[in-house]
Design a protein around this motif. Sequence first.
Motif, PDB file in Angstrom:
ATOM      1  N   SER A 104      56.903   2.639  -2.787  1.00  0.00           N
ATOM      2  CA  SER A 104      56.441   1.791  -1.537  1.00  0.00           C
ATOM      3  C   SER A 104      57.589   1.842  -0.568  1.00  0.00           C
ATOM      4  O   SER A 104      57.642   1.655   0.716  1.00  0.00           O
ATOM      5  N   VAL A 105      58.780   1.456  -1.191  1.00  0.00           N
ATOM      6  CA  VAL A 105      59.993   0.978  -0.467  1.00  0.00           C
ATOM      7  C   VAL A 105      60.499   2.179   0.117  1.00  0.00           C
ATOM      8  O   VAL A 105      60.796   2.445   1.412  1.00  0.00           O
ATOM      9  N   LEU A 106      60.576   3.621  -0.583  1.00  0.00           N
ATOM     10  CA  LEU A 106      61.091   4.782  -0.107  1.00  0.00           C
ATOM     11  C   LEU A 106      60.049   5.324   1.017  1.00  0.00           C
ATOM     12  O   LEU A 106      60.471   6.026   1.915  1.00  0.00           O
ATOM     13  N   SER A 107      58.953   4.824   1.121  1.00  0.00           N
ATOM     14  CA  SER A 107      57.770   5.398   1.888  1.00  0.00           C
ATOM     15  C   SER A 107      57.807   4.759   3.019  1.00  0.00           C
ATOM     16  O   SER A 107      57.032   4.962   4.020  1.00  0.00           O
ATOM     17  N   ASP A 108      58.285   3.302   3.222  1.00  0.00           N
ATOM     18  CA  ASP A 108      58.305   2.696   4.517  1.00  0.00           C
ATOM     19  C   ASP A 108      59.038   3.376   5.695  1.00  0.00           C
ATOM     20  O   ASP A 108      59.930   3.866   5.536  1.00  0.00           O
ATOM     21  N   PRO A 109      58.147   3.280   6.741  1.00  0.00           N
ATOM     22  CA  PRO A 109      58.748   4.048   8.001  1.00  0.00           C
ATOM     23  C   PRO A 109      59.877   3.328   8.485  1.00  0.00           C
ATOM     24  O   PRO A 109      60.897   4.099   9.111  1.00  0.00           O
ATOM     25  N   ALA A 110      60.265   2.243   8.161  1.00  0.00           N
ATOM     26  CA  ALA A 110      61.348   1.542   8.705  1.00  0.00           C
ATOM     27  C   ALA A 110      62.738   1.735   7.738  1.00  0.00           C
ATOM     28  O   ALA A 110      63.429   0.791   7.542  1.00  0.00           O
ATOM     29  N   LEU A 111      62.456   2.526   6.778  1.00  0.00           N
ATOM     30  CA  LEU A 111      63.554   2.572   5.517  1.00  0.00           C
ATOM     31  C   LEU A 111      64.987   2.859   6.132  1.00  0.00           C
ATOM     32  O   LEU A 111      65.033   3.839   6.930  1.00  0.00           O
ATOM     33  N   ASP A 112      66.047   2.062   5.610  1.00  0.00           N
ATOM     34  CA  ASP A 112      67.288   2.248   5.871  1.00  0.00           C
ATOM     35  C   ASP A 112      67.861   3.128   4.719  1.00  0.00           C
ATOM     36  O   ASP A 112      68.056   2.367   3.549  1.00  0.00           O
ATOM     37  N   ALA A 113      68.030   3.937   4.814  1.00  0.00           N
ATOM     38  CA  ALA A 113      68.708   5.070   3.598  1.00  0.00           C
ATOM     39  C   ALA A 113      70.051   4.654   3.192  1.00  0.00           C
ATOM     40  O   ALA A 113      70.274   4.744   2.072  1.00  0.00           O
ATOM     41  N   ASN A 114      70.566   3.719   3.819  1.00  0.00           N
ATOM     42  CA  ASN A 114      72.081   3.126   3.224  1.00  0.00           C
ATOM     43  C   ASN A 114      72.056   1.848   3.053  1.00  0.00           C
ATOM     44  O   ASN A 114      72.862   1.508   2.713  1.00  0.00           O
ATOM     45  N   ASP A 115      70.736   1.337   2.884  1.00  0.00           N
ATOM     46  CA  ASP A 115      70.642  -0.250   2.518  1.00  0.00           C
ATOM     47  C   ASP A 115      70.901  -0.208   0.835  1.00  0.00           C
ATOM     48  O   ASP A 115      70.458   0.491   0.131  1.00  0.00           O
ATOM     49  N   PRO A 116      72.099  -1.151   0.720  1.00  0.00           N
ATOM     50  CA  PRO A 116      72.376  -1.198  -0.813  1.00  0.00           C
ATOM     51  C   PRO A 116      71.339  -1.474  -1.801  1.00  0.00           C
ATOM     52  O   PRO A 116      71.327  -1.557  -2.928  1.00  0.00           O
ATOM     53  N   VAL A 117      70.419  -2.425  -1.084  1.00  0.00           N
ATOM     54  CA  VAL A 117      69.342  -3.108  -1.861  1.00  0.00           C
ATOM     55  C   VAL A 117      68.484  -1.877  -2.612  1.00  0.00           C
ATOM     56  O   VAL A 117      67.911  -1.923  -3.589  1.00  0.00           O
ATOM     57  N   VAL A 118      68.158  -1.101  -1.622  1.00  0.00           N
ATOM     58  CA  VAL A 118      67.448   0.337  -1.886  1.00  0.00           C
ATOM     59  C   VAL A 118      68.240   1.174  -3.244  1.00  0.00           C
ATOM     60  O   VAL A 118      67.512   1.531  -4.146  1.00  0.00           O
ATOM     61  N   LYS A 119      69.570   1.397  -2.795  1.00  0.00           N
ATOM     62  CA  LYS A 119      70.382   2.165  -3.634  1.00  0.00           C
ATOM     63  C   LYS A 119      70.299   1.292  -5.132  1.00  0.00           C
ATOM     64  O   LYS A 119      70.148   2.252  -6.321  1.00  0.00           O
ATOM     65  N   GLY A 120      70.133   0.048  -4.947  1.00  0.00           N
ATOM     66  CA  GLY A 120      70.013  -0.558  -6.484  1.00  0.00           C
ATOM     67  C   GLY A 120      68.983  -0.545  -7.056  1.00  0.00           C
ATOM     68  O   GLY A 120      68.597  -0.468  -8.251  1.00  0.00           O
ATOM     69  N   GLN A 121      67.863  -0.591  -6.204  1.00  0.00           N
ATOM     70  CA  GLN A 121      66.420  -0.361  -6.668  1.00  0.00           C
ATOM     71  C   GLN A 121      66.335   1.190  -7.574  1.00  0.00           C
ATOM     72  O   GLN A 121      65.643   1.317  -8.501  1.00  0.00           O
ATOM     73  N   VAL A 122      66.973   1.940  -6.856  1.00  0.00           N
ATOM     74  CA  VAL A 122      66.977   3.375  -7.411  1.00  0.00           C
ATOM     75  C   VAL A 122      67.788   3.503  -8.762  1.00  0.00           C
ATOM     76  O   VAL A 122      67.168   4.010  -9.824  1.00  0.00           O
TER      77      VAL A 122
END
Length: 305
Positions: A200-218
């Motif tokens: 869901s996070v990676l599919s978000d149109p407003a996704l910031d590819a450089n967001d450290p939170v996203v990197k942490g989730q991965v």
Amino acid sequence: MMRITNAQIAAMMHGSMNSNAARLGQLMQQMATGQRIIQPSDDPVASVRVLRLQREEAGIAQYRTNIQTVSGSLSVQETNLTAASDTLLNLRDLLVWAGNDTNGADELRAMAEEMSNIESTLVSFLNVRDTEGRYLLSGTYSDRPAVSFDSVSGTYSVTGNDRHRQAAVATGVLIDENVTVMEVLGPGADFLNEIHTLVSVLSDPALDANDPVVKGQVRGALDALDAVHRKLLVQVSELGGRQNMLTLLDESQGDTSVVNQGIEGALTALDYAGASIDLNEYKLAVQATQQTYLKINQLSLFNLL
């Protein structure tokens, strides 16, 4: 001196002929069937042993049927868990790729779509059913899926339990028929929920590819995947070990059955050579009795005059 009457002579002759004829008939029946024991009274001791062997053979037949059934079920589970292992490895490759700093939002969204497909495939493997529609990884709750998805809350939950179904495969030997989803995922469905959230996070149109939170989730999803994959491989190994055990038990049961059949054959099979000799002897005895009876029956006091 006691006088033997004609009636007594006739009765003795009839008795002798009936006895010989009965034995002759029994021999002919034995030769027709190839069986020495037609009824228990023919050999009571051997008949008791045969009954015991037949009961043991019935038990062996049931055990071997159980072995085939359990082996088939374990094979289905092993096949699906092996496929689930391959699916997890594919997902791992995507997660490693998603953790690369060079990816943009469009690349991550494309990965999310593929992750979503893998998520659905993985759930289908965990909810595998047999030909009768029973869920194999749900523990003793075989009438419900191992894992379920609540569309309202958007989360997965384990709906099976951690108990094993068992089957008797030899005298005093029970074997587990299944592994459970809890042995793969743990008591909850945290890993599936983590993957679902990440998709869901990676599919978000407003996704910031450089967001450290996203990197942490991965990274968190990758660690969770490795833990689940280790548990899954343990269960695949367990299934293989049970299959080996079933193979050994089936071979042992088969060897025992061959021995039992040999013993039963020795107890019940007719010795045709001996039976043929007995048959000729009884035929001669019947003929001799008949001829003797005819001669005696023709005698009277007038023959002495």
